[in-house]
Motif scaffolding. Structure first.
Motif, PDB file in Angstrom:
ATOM      1  N   MET A 178       0.844  -1.170   0.000  1.00 40.28           N
ATOM      2  CA  MET A 178       0.000   0.000   0.000  1.00 40.28           C
ATOM      3  C   MET A 178       0.893   1.237   0.000  1.00 40.28           C
ATOM      4  N   SER A 179       0.601   2.169  -0.878  1.00 42.00           N
ATOM      5  CA  SER A 179       1.386   3.402  -0.949  1.00 42.00           C
ATOM      6  C   SER A 179       0.848   4.427   0.037  1.00 42.00           C
ATOM      7  N   ASP A 180       1.644   5.465   0.268  1.00 40.69           N
ATOM      8  CA  ASP A 180       1.211   6.538   1.167  1.00 40.69           C
ATOM      9  C   ASP A 180      -0.069   7.194   0.671  1.00 40.69           C
ATOM     10  N   ASP A 181      -0.281   7.216  -0.635  1.00 35.01           N
ATOM     11  CA  ASP A 181      -1.492   7.810  -1.204  1.00 35.01           C
ATOM     12  C   ASP A 181      -2.740   7.025  -0.826  1.00 35.01           C
ATOM     13  N   ASP A 182      -2.570   5.751  -0.506  1.00 36.01           N
ATOM     14  CA  ASP A 182      -3.706   4.893  -0.184  1.00 36.01           C
ATOM     15  C   ASP A 182      -4.093   4.935   1.292  1.00 36.01           C
ATOM     16  N   LEU A 183      -3.253   5.527   2.116  1.00 37.78           N
ATOM     17  CA  LEU A 183      -3.522   5.547   3.541  1.00 37.78           C
ATOM     18  C   LEU A 183      -4.714   6.444   3.865  1.00 37.78           C
ATOM     19  N   VAL A 184      -5.520   5.996   4.795  1.00 41.80           N
ATOM     20  CA  VAL A 184      -6.649   6.788   5.247  1.00 41.80           C
ATOM     21  C   VAL A 184      -6.149   7.666   6.389  1.00 41.80           C
ATOM     22  N   THR A 185      -6.308   8.965   6.230  1.00 43.87           N
ATOM     23  CA  THR A 185      -5.822   9.896   7.242  1.00 43.87           C
ATOM     24  C   THR A 185      -6.927  10.232   8.236  1.00 43.87           C
ATOM     25  N   GLU A 186      -6.530  10.876   9.312  1.00 46.49           N
ATOM     26  CA  GLU A 186      -7.500  11.331  10.305  1.00 46.49           C
ATOM     27  C   GLU A 186      -8.526  12.257   9.648  1.00 46.49           C
ATOM     28  N   ALA A 187      -8.056  13.110   8.754  1.00 46.91           N
ATOM     29  CA  ALA A 187      -8.969  14.023   8.058  1.00 46.91           C
ATOM     30  C   ALA A 187      -9.999  13.254   7.237  1.00 46.91           C
ATOM     31  N   HIS A 188      -9.572  12.174   6.593  1.00 45.26           N
ATOM     32  CA  HIS A 188     -10.508  11.341   5.831  1.00 45.26           C
ATOM     33  C   HIS A 188     -11.549  10.719   6.759  1.00 45.26           C
ATOM     34  N   LEU A 189     -11.084  10.191   7.890  1.00 41.24           N
ATOM     35  CA  LEU A 189     -11.998   9.560   8.840  1.00 41.24           C
ATOM     36  C   LEU A 189     -13.019  10.565   9.356  1.00 41.24           C
ATOM     37  N   LEU A 190     -12.549  11.773   9.691  1.00 45.37           N
ATOM     38  CA  LEU A 190     -13.462  12.795  10.188  1.00 45.37           C
ATOM     39  C   LEU A 190     -14.455  13.223   9.117  1.00 45.37           C
ATOM     40  N   GLU A 191     -14.023  13.260   7.867  1.00 46.15           N
ATOM     41  CA  GLU A 191     -14.926  13.583   6.771  1.00 46.15           C
ATOM     42  C   GLU A 191     -16.016  12.517   6.624  1.00 46.15           C
ATOM     43  N   ILE A 192     -15.624  11.259   6.763  1.00 46.23           N
ATOM     44  CA  ILE A 192     -16.601  10.167   6.696  1.00 46.23           C
ATOM     45  C   ILE A 192     -17.601  10.292   7.843  1.00 46.23           C
TER      46      ILE A 192
END
Length: 87
Positions: free
Chosen positions: A1-15
């Motif tokens: 998995m590349s760094d681009d594929d990682l789910v960030t805290e910002a992504h989680l909060l957006e979800i």
């Protein structure tokens, strides 16, 4: 998995924000209300909810598993305890 594929805290909060907007699952809004009514700041409550969500996202990514709504809701019910983070 590349760094681009990682789910960030910002992504989680957006979800989580999307789940709140859509009221789906309803347990997310219920959990946010429960946590904030006990005096927790909204952002801290959101962080806890995102933590519970991350358990499911990690399982989906690492195990190619389906999102486990029942477990997600059970983990939301346990907040602010995070027993899945110990051990």
């Amino acid at each position: 998995m590349s760094d681009d594929d990682l789910v960030t805290e910002a992504h989680l909060l957006e979800i989580v924000e999307n789940q709140l907007t859509e009221n789906n699952p309803t347990r997310v809004k219920e959990t946010l209300l429960r946590l904030t009514m006990t005096g927790m700041e909204r952002q801290e409550a959101m962080d806890y909810i995102a933590c519970a969500l991350s358990v499911e996202i990690i399982d989906v990514i690492q195990n190619s598993a389906a999102f486990n709504l029942k477990r997600y809701e059970q983990n939301l019910d346990k907040l602010p305890d995070t027993p899945w983070m110990t051990g």
